[in-house]
Scaffold this motif. Sequence first.
Motif, mmCIF file in Angstrom:
data_model
loop_
_atom_site.group_PDB
_atom_site.id
_atom_site.type_symbol
_atom_site.label_atom_id
_atom_site.label_comp_id
_atom_site.label_asym_id
_atom_site.label_seq_id
_atom_site.Cartn_x
_atom_site.Cartn_y
_atom_site.Cartn_z
ATOM 1 N N ASN A 25 -2.344 -5.215 -19.709
ATOM 2 C CA ASN A 25 -3.150 -3.942 -19.424
ATOM 3 C C ASN A 25 -2.997 -3.172 -18.141
ATOM 4 N N LEU A 26 -2.882 -3.750 -17.329
ATOM 5 C CA LEU A 26 -2.951 -3.344 -15.824
ATOM 6 C C LEU A 26 -1.693 -2.562 -15.841
ATOM 7 N N SER A 27 -0.496 -2.939 -16.444
ATOM 8 C CA SER A 27 0.582 -2.150 -16.509
ATOM 9 C C SER A 27 0.375 -0.565 -16.542
ATOM 10 N N GLY A 28 -0.652 -0.480 -17.221
ATOM 11 C CA GLY A 28 -0.733 1.090 -17.648
ATOM 12 C C GLY A 28 -1.643 1.800 -16.580
ATOM 13 N N ILE A 29 -2.200 1.068 -15.412
ATOM 14 C CA ILE A 29 -2.935 1.873 -14.491
ATOM 15 C C ILE A 29 -2.240 2.206 -13.168
ATOM 16 N N ASP A 30 -2.672 3.420 -12.833
ATOM 17 C CA ASP A 30 -2.168 3.934 -11.580
ATOM 18 C C ASP A 30 -2.744 3.277 -10.483
ATOM 19 N N THR A 31 -2.151 2.252 -9.733
ATOM 20 C CA THR A 31 -2.686 1.389 -8.681
ATOM 21 C C THR A 31 -3.170 2.278 -7.425
ATOM 22 N N SER A 32 -2.868 3.505 -7.154
ATOM 23 C CA SER A 32 -3.468 4.417 -6.270
ATOM 24 C C SER A 32 -4.885 4.248 -6.281
ATOM 25 N N VAL A 33 -5.516 4.054 -7.464
ATOM 26 C CA VAL A 33 -6.983 3.987 -7.489
ATOM 27 C C VAL A 33 -7.343 2.882 -6.898
ATOM 28 N N PHE A 34 -6.929 1.758 -6.525
ATOM 29 C CA PHE A 34 -7.369 0.690 -5.949
ATOM 30 C C PHE A 34 -7.396 1.010 -4.289
ATOM 31 N N ASP A 35 -6.819 2.097 -4.015
ATOM 32 C CA ASP A 35 -7.079 2.483 -2.761
ATOM 33 C C ASP A 35 -7.826 3.504 -2.268
ATOM 34 N N ASP A 36 -8.605 3.815 -3.315
ATOM 35 C CA ASP A 36 -9.566 4.905 -3.276
ATOM 36 C C ASP A 36 -8.552 6.255 -3.196
ATOM 37 N N ALA A 37 -7.196 6.298 -3.650
ATOM 38 C CA ALA A 37 -6.511 7.336 -3.311
ATOM 39 C C ALA A 37 -6.119 8.155 -4.554
ATOM 40 N N GLY A 38 -6.516 7.537 -5.744
ATOM 41 C CA GLY A 38 -6.098 8.051 -7.007
ATOM 42 C C GLY A 38 -6.752 9.582 -7.284
ATOM 43 N N SER A 39 -6.520 10.080 -8.146
ATOM 44 C CA SER A 39 -6.839 11.427 -8.656
ATOM 45 C C SER A 39 -7.924 11.273 -9.590
ATOM 46 N N ALA A 40 -8.739 12.281 -10.000
ATOM 47 C CA ALA A 40 -9.866 12.028 -11.056
ATOM 48 C C ALA A 40 -9.163 11.400 -12.241
ATOM 49 N N GLU A 41 -8.033 12.287 -12.718
ATOM 50 C CA GLU A 41 -7.519 11.704 -13.898
ATOM 51 C C GLU A 41 -7.006 10.180 -13.934
ATOM 52 N N ALA A 42 -6.402 9.826 -12.712
ATOM 53 C CA ALA A 42 -6.048 8.376 -12.678
ATOM 54 C C ALA A 42 -7.376 7.539 -12.634
ATOM 55 N N LEU A 43 -8.465 7.812 -12.056
ATOM 56 C CA LEU A 43 -9.704 7.138 -12.053
ATOM 57 C C LEU A 43 -10.180 7.016 -13.357
ATOM 58 N N LYS A 44 -9.982 8.102 -14.285
ATOM 59 C CA LYS A 44 -10.546 8.200 -15.600
ATOM 60 C C LYS A 44 -9.555 7.186 -16.425
ATOM 61 N N GLY A 45 -8.361 7.135 -16.086
ATOM 62 C CA GLY A 45 -7.429 6.189 -17.012
ATOM 63 C C GLY A 45 -7.702 4.680 -16.521
ATOM 64 N N ALA A 46 -8.075 4.664 -15.440
ATOM 65 C CA ALA A 46 -8.495 3.272 -14.828
ATOM 66 C C ALA A 46 -9.644 2.650 -15.635
ATOM 67 N N TYR A 47 -10.671 3.413 -15.668
ATOM 68 C CA TYR A 47 -11.923 3.135 -16.338
ATOM 69 C C TYR A 47 -11.529 2.776 -17.714
ATOM 70 N N GLU A 48 -10.758 3.676 -18.584
ATOM 71 C CA GLU A 48 -10.470 3.391 -19.834
ATOM 72 C C GLU A 48 -9.504 2.165 -20.173
ATOM 73 N N GLN A 49 -8.696 1.840 -19.160
ATOM 74 C CA GLN A 49 -7.822 0.579 -19.329
ATOM 75 C C GLN A 49 -8.689 -0.416 -19.110
ATOM 76 N N MET A 50 -9.654 -0.391 -18.009
ATOM 77 C CA MET A 50 -10.603 -1.557 -17.843
ATOM 78 C C MET A 50 -11.487 -1.799 -19.137
ATOM 79 N N ASN A 51 -11.736 -0.943 -19.855
ATOM 80 C CA ASN A 51 -12.491 -1.191 -20.860
ATOM 81 C C ASN A 51 -11.945 -1.939 -22.258
ATOM 82 N N ILE A 52 -10.507 -1.599 -21.987
ATOM 83 C CA ILE A 52 -9.739 -2.111 -23.124
ATOM 84 C C ILE A 52 -9.482 -3.637 -22.734
ATOM 85 N N ILE A 53 -9.545 -4.168 -21.465
ATOM 86 C CA ILE A 53 -9.254 -5.193 -21.077
ATOM 87 C C ILE A 53 -10.579 -6.196 -21.319
#
Length: 362
Positions: free
Chosen positions: A137-165
Amino acid sequence: MILINEVIKVIKRLTFFILSIILVLMIFAVHAEETKKQKIKYAALGDSIATGYALPDYTKSGGSANAYTTLVKNTLPEIYGGAEVEYTSLSVNGLTTDGLYNKLKSNPDVIKNADIITVSIGSNDILNVFNSIINKNLSGIDTSVFDDAGSAEALKGAYEQMNIIKNEFIGNAELNAVCDAYIQKLSRLYALIRDISPNAQVYFTNIYNPFGKSALFGMNMFDLADPYIKKMNSAFNSSEGYYVADVYSAFASSGANVTNVQDNFKSFDPHPNINGHKIISAAVIEKISANNAKIHKVFNSLHKAAENPASPDNENFSEEVFADDNEKNNDGALVRSESFGVSAVKFIGVLLNAAEIFKVVF
């Protein structure tokens, strides 16, 4: 009548004299058995936790000076009065419970005639499933969000992916099946250990939760993993004849960073760091030291009984020696002599009780 009374007195004195002789002989026998062995054989079984993998000084050929098994080995001479330690290991990175069982069956000499055996196994049984769920499931996450550099869209995607996990972890059938199987596998492994080395003291470390308690994008890995780890730990049963070093509780209450897992998901390495290995070794050493103290208590009681075998205080001293020990009769042999010492204490208790009967009869 006077003659009968004199005979009774002689019989009573003779009885206590014989008991005194038996007690003294037993003390000498136990001490001789203890002192004749100048070497303790310590065997370490397990996976990468036992090898010290991921510690800064770790090498595949030499392990690590900071591994808990090394720390235990170096402490044993202090516990056992300077005895030399003969160390053997059957610890392999990535080993599962089945893997250790098979290797031990092929290499029984590693623990044959061992005095002390430590076992750290089971983490890889469940870790493989954990990693499969996370990596998939992590393969679908934009890793830039882990460095607080991701866009709002990437951040939203990260929350959605974490919810799946998170949803995959809750009530996961595969994880539950691993936990259920571990209970049987652990029992089978211990039976093999006991068959090969029946007199050894065996110390299992239970399974710790490697994750921190902070949440990332609404997901707390500690809470998701904890039900399964607790279920795995329910497999440990000291009544079977081994000791359990409670590493799970020690890690949970430490308040320190004890593994290489990073809360930002940059590292999922669950191996203990130097602090973690110190905590594991302390938990194991505490158990071993407690058992050594019990033997000294046995010897003190033997001396007490020998000095005054007719004393009412000695009537049930074998029970008193182990009154605070819920795991009595599971000790095995301490430096090849503990089981003998325990038997001696119980036998002496029987003799003293018999002496009390003689006193009542006569």
